[in-house]
Write a protein that holds these residues in place. Structure first.
Motif, PDB file in Angstrom:
ATOM      1  N   LEU A  49     -11.585  25.221  43.152  1.00 42.38           N
ATOM      2  CA  LEU A  49     -10.357  24.424  43.162  1.00 42.38           C
ATOM      3  C   LEU A  49     -10.684  23.077  43.804  1.00 42.38           C
ATOM      4  O   LEU A  49     -11.054  23.013  44.977  1.00 42.38           O
ATOM      5  N   ALA A  50     -10.594  21.997  43.023  1.00 40.62           N
ATOM      6  CA  ALA A  50     -10.882  20.663  43.546  1.00 40.62           C
ATOM      7  C   ALA A  50      -9.756  20.213  44.475  1.00 40.62           C
ATOM      8  O   ALA A  50      -8.569  20.392  44.179  1.00 40.62           O
ATOM      9  N   LEU A  51     -10.143  19.615  45.598  1.00 45.82           N
ATOM     10  CA  LEU A  51      -9.199  19.083  46.586  1.00 45.82           C
ATOM     11  C   LEU A  51      -9.682  17.687  46.937  1.00 45.82           C
ATOM     12  O   LEU A  51     -10.696  17.528  47.613  1.00 45.82           O
ATOM     13  N   SER A  52      -8.961  16.663  46.458  1.00 42.98           N
ATOM     14  CA  SER A  52      -9.508  15.312  46.517  1.00 42.98           C
ATOM     15  C   SER A  52      -8.443  14.278  46.849  1.00 42.98           C
ATOM     16  O   SER A  52      -7.247  14.485  46.629  1.00 42.98           O
ATOM     17  N   VAL A  53      -8.894  13.128  47.366  1.00 41.06           N
ATOM     18  CA  VAL A  53      -7.996  11.996  47.541  1.00 41.06           C
ATOM     19  C   VAL A  53      -7.752  11.297  46.216  1.00 41.06           C
ATOM     20  O   VAL A  53      -6.788  10.554  46.056  1.00 41.06           O
ATOM     21  N   SER A  54      -8.641  11.519  45.249  1.00 44.63           N
ATOM     22  CA  SER A  54      -8.565  10.811  43.969  1.00 44.63           C
ATOM     23  C   SER A  54      -7.594  11.487  43.005  1.00 44.63           C
ATOM     24  O   SER A  54      -7.585  12.711  42.873  1.00 44.63           O
ATOM     25  N   ASP A  60     -14.416  19.181  47.512  1.00 47.29           N
ATOM     26  CA  ASP A  60     -14.194  17.740  47.502  1.00 47.29           C
ATOM     27  C   ASP A  60     -14.874  17.144  46.274  1.00 47.29           C
ATOM     28  O   ASP A  60     -15.969  17.572  45.890  1.00 47.29           O
ATOM     29  N   VAL A  61     -14.244  16.172  45.652  1.00 48.56           N
ATOM     30  CA  VAL A  61     -14.785  15.598  44.418  1.00 48.56           C
ATOM     31  C   VAL A  61     -15.832  14.529  44.703  1.00 48.56           C
ATOM     32  O   VAL A  61     -16.862  14.456  44.034  1.00 48.56           O
ATOM     33  N   HIS A  62     -15.589  13.692  45.722  1.00 47.84           N
ATOM     34  CA  HIS A  62     -16.503  12.586  46.024  1.00 47.84           C
ATOM     35  C   HIS A  62     -17.205  12.823  47.355  1.00 47.84           C
ATOM     36  O   HIS A  62     -16.572  12.873  48.400  1.00 47.84           O
ATOM     37  N   MET A  63     -18.528  12.979  47.291  1.00 49.32           N
ATOM     38  CA  MET A  63     -19.362  13.059  48.483  1.00 49.32           C
ATOM     39  C   MET A  63     -20.609  12.217  48.244  1.00 49.32           C
ATOM     40  O   MET A  63     -20.979  11.957  47.095  1.00 49.32           O
ATOM     41  N   PRO A  64     -21.268  11.769  49.300  1.00 50.81           N
ATOM     42  CA  PRO A  64     -22.393  10.835  49.125  1.00 50.81           C
ATOM     43  C   PRO A  64     -23.527  11.359  48.256  1.00 50.81           C
ATOM     44  O   PRO A  64     -24.217  10.583  47.596  1.00 50.81           O
ATOM     45  N   ASP A  65     -23.719  12.678  48.220  1.00 51.11           N
ATOM     46  CA  ASP A  65     -24.880  13.212  47.502  1.00 51.11           C
ATOM     47  C   ASP A  65     -24.538  13.855  46.164  1.00 51.11           C
ATOM     48  O   ASP A  65     -25.253  14.709  45.674  1.00 51.11           O
ATOM     49  N   GLY A  66     -23.418  13.435  45.554  1.00 50.95           N
ATOM     50  CA  GLY A  66     -23.111  13.922  44.217  1.00 50.95           C
ATOM     51  C   GLY A  66     -21.720  14.490  44.047  1.00 50.95           C
ATOM     52  O   GLY A  66     -21.135  14.420  42.974  1.00 50.95           O
ATOM     53  N   GLY A  67     -21.183  15.089  45.089  1.00 51.65           N
ATOM     54  CA  GLY A  67     -19.800  15.539  45.033  1.00 51.65           C
ATOM     55  C   GLY A  67     -19.577  16.836  44.295  1.00 51.65           C
ATOM     56  O   GLY A  67     -20.507  17.589  43.967  1.00 51.65           O
ATOM     57  N   GLY A  68     -18.296  17.090  44.029  1.00 55.93           N
ATOM     58  CA  GLY A  68     -17.883  18.365  43.464  1.00 55.93           C
ATOM     59  C   GLY A  68     -18.510  18.714  42.140  1.00 55.93           C
ATOM     60  O   GLY A  68     -18.838  19.886  41.885  1.00 55.93           O
ATOM     61  N   ARG A  69     -18.691  17.729  41.290  1.00 59.34           N
ATOM     62  CA  ARG A  69     -19.274  18.027  39.974  1.00 59.34           C
ATOM     63  C   ARG A  69     -20.700  18.550  40.124  1.00 59.34           C
ATOM     64  O   ARG A  69     -21.110  19.479  39.410  1.00 59.34           O
ATOM     65  N   ALA A  70     -21.462  17.975  41.072  1.00 60.25           N
ATOM     66  CA  ALA A  70     -22.835  18.428  41.291  1.00 60.25           C
ATOM     67  C   ALA A  70     -22.864  19.869  41.792  1.00 60.25           C
ATOM     68  O   ALA A  70     -23.716  20.670  41.382  1.00 60.25           O
ATOM     69  N   VAL A  89     -15.806  22.835  50.985  1.00 64.83           N
ATOM     70  CA  VAL A  89     -16.869  21.846  50.777  1.00 64.83           C
ATOM     71  C   VAL A  89     -16.266  20.453  50.904  1.00 64.83           C
ATOM     72  O   VAL A  89     -15.464  20.027  50.064  1.00 64.83           O
ATOM     73  N   ASP A  90     -16.626  19.751  51.966  1.00 65.99           N
ATOM     74  CA  ASP A  90     -16.130  18.395  52.207  1.00 65.99           C
ATOM     75  C   ASP A  90     -17.063  17.734  53.207  1.00 65.99           C
ATOM     76  O   ASP A  90     -17.520  18.384  54.152  1.00 65.99           O
ATOM     77  N   ASP A  91     -17.360  16.455  53.011  1.00 66.61           N
ATOM     78  CA  ASP A  91     -18.317  15.800  53.902  1.00 66.61           C
ATOM     79  C   ASP A  91     -17.696  15.308  55.204  1.00 66.61           C
ATOM     80  O   ASP A  91     -18.392  14.744  56.051  1.00 66.61           O
ATOM     81  N   HIS A  92     -16.405  15.530  55.401  1.00 63.72           N
ATOM     82  CA  HIS A  92     -15.738  15.139  56.646  1.00 63.72           C
ATOM     83  C   HIS A  92     -15.416  16.381  57.475  1.00 63.72           C
ATOM     84  O   HIS A  92     -14.545  17.179  57.095  1.00 63.72           O
ATOM     85  N   ALA A  93     -16.103  16.533  58.586  1.00 65.27           N
ATOM     86  CA  ALA A  93     -15.930  17.720  59.421  1.00 65.27           C
ATOM     87  C   ALA A  93     -14.507  17.842  59.952  1.00 65.27           C
ATOM     88  O   ALA A  93     -13.962  18.960  60.042  1.00 65.27           O
ATOM     89  N   ILE A 146     -10.725  15.191  34.837  1.00 59.61           N
ATOM     90  CA  ILE A 146     -11.314  15.734  33.609  1.00 59.61           C
ATOM     91  C   ILE A 146     -12.763  16.166  33.838  1.00 59.61           C
ATOM     92  O   ILE A 146     -13.199  17.209  33.347  1.00 59.61           O
ATOM     93  N   ALA A 147     -13.525  15.379  34.624  1.00 62.36           N
ATOM     94  CA  ALA A 147     -14.936  15.693  34.848  1.00 62.36           C
ATOM     95  C   ALA A 147     -15.110  17.038  35.543  1.00 62.36           C
ATOM     96  O   ALA A 147     -15.950  17.852  35.133  1.00 62.36           O
ATOM     97  N   VAL A 148     -14.329  17.294  36.596  1.00 62.99           N
ATOM     98  CA  VAL A 148     -14.539  18.558  37.329  1.00 62.99           C
ATOM     99  C   VAL A 148     -13.952  19.747  36.571  1.00 62.99           C
ATOM    100  O   VAL A 148     -14.473  20.865  36.670  1.00 62.99           O
ATOM    101  N   ILE A 149     -12.917  19.525  35.789  1.00 64.58           N
ATOM    102  CA  ILE A 149     -12.377  20.624  34.980  1.00 64.58           C
ATOM    103  C   ILE A 149     -13.375  20.981  33.877  1.00 64.58           C
ATOM    104  O   ILE A 149     -13.632  22.158  33.614  1.00 64.58           O
TER     105      ILE A 149
END
Length: 224
Positions: free
Chosen positions: A89-94, A64-74, A15-19, A101-104
């Motif tokens: 498993l979160a995979l992020s630039v952040s 992915d943690v950050h995406m335009p429509d809510g990201g990993g947490r959503a 899941v990532d917004d960059h193809a 903490i939020a995604v865990i």
């Protein structure tokens, strides 16, 4: 020696917004996973991910943690409770503490940054599928800080900790989280030489011989 093919490879969903990034991850895993991993699907948005995870039922979702429509947490909030057999498993630039903490808290089993190598990512996927929790080294301290039951009661003095200056504590926190001297200097806007001086002082005051002993010492006192 070549790793024998697995009879049941770990089924992975991306899941990532960059193809282009998704294509790169798929290529890396295909090259390095020794048949341990099979990428079974991908999505570029939260809505697509929720639908496809339901239909594909993967073993592990790389999220992915950050995406335009809510990201990993959503994604986690809409799927984790419904599909308890799926591991995230979160995979992020952040590498921000609040993101980790939020995604865990939302249910992810681990969190690694996109600086991870292909080989390390393949190993992380296999480990979380087997039940391990996996974190990039500098991120583990955030999780310990948020979830550890260990604590120093309010008002109780720690004589060893009290020996350290506020700046020395800041340097120690970053050191224990895995930052290199150059990175600590950039974070605190000081020179590398000043970082070295602070580390030497902390080692002397705590009577530790290396950064690994310091990391354990800092963790015991919930500094990381």
């Amino acid at each position: 020696m070549t790793t024998p093919p697995s009879a049941n490879p770990v089924r992975v969903f991306l899941v990532d917004d960059h193809a282009l990034f998704r294509a790169g991850v798929k290529a890396e895993l295909a090259d390095l996973a020794d048949d341990r991993i099979a990428v079974v699907g991908e999505a570029g948005s939260v809505g697509e991910a929720v639908v496809r995870i339901a239909s594909d039922q993967p073993d592990v979702v790389l999220l992915d943690v950050h995406m335009p429509d809510g990201g990993g947490r959503a994604v986690l909030e809409q799927t984790h409770a419904r599909y308890p057999g799926v591991v995230f498993l979160a995979l992020s630039v952040s590498d921000a503490a609040e993101d980790v903490i939020a995604v865990i808290r939302a249910g992810a089993r681990g969190y690694v940054t996109k600086t991870i190598s292909g080989r390390e990512l393949a190993d992380a996927v296999v480990r979380v599928a087997a039940g391990d929790a996996v974190f990039s080294p500098r991120l583990a301290g955030f999780v310990l800080d948020a979830f550890s039951d260990r604590h120093v009661p309010a008002g109780v003095s720690d004589p060893e900790l009290d020996l350290l200056s506020p700046r020395e504590r800041e340097v120690l926190k970053l050191l224990a989280r895995g930052y290199a001297y150059k990175e600590i200097a950039a974070q605190l806007f000081i020179s590398i030489k000043t970082v070295e001086t602070h580390v030497s002082s902390v080692l002397r005051k705590t009577q530790k011989s290396n950064r690994y002993e310091l990391s354990r010492w800092a963790s015991d006192r919930r500094l990381v």
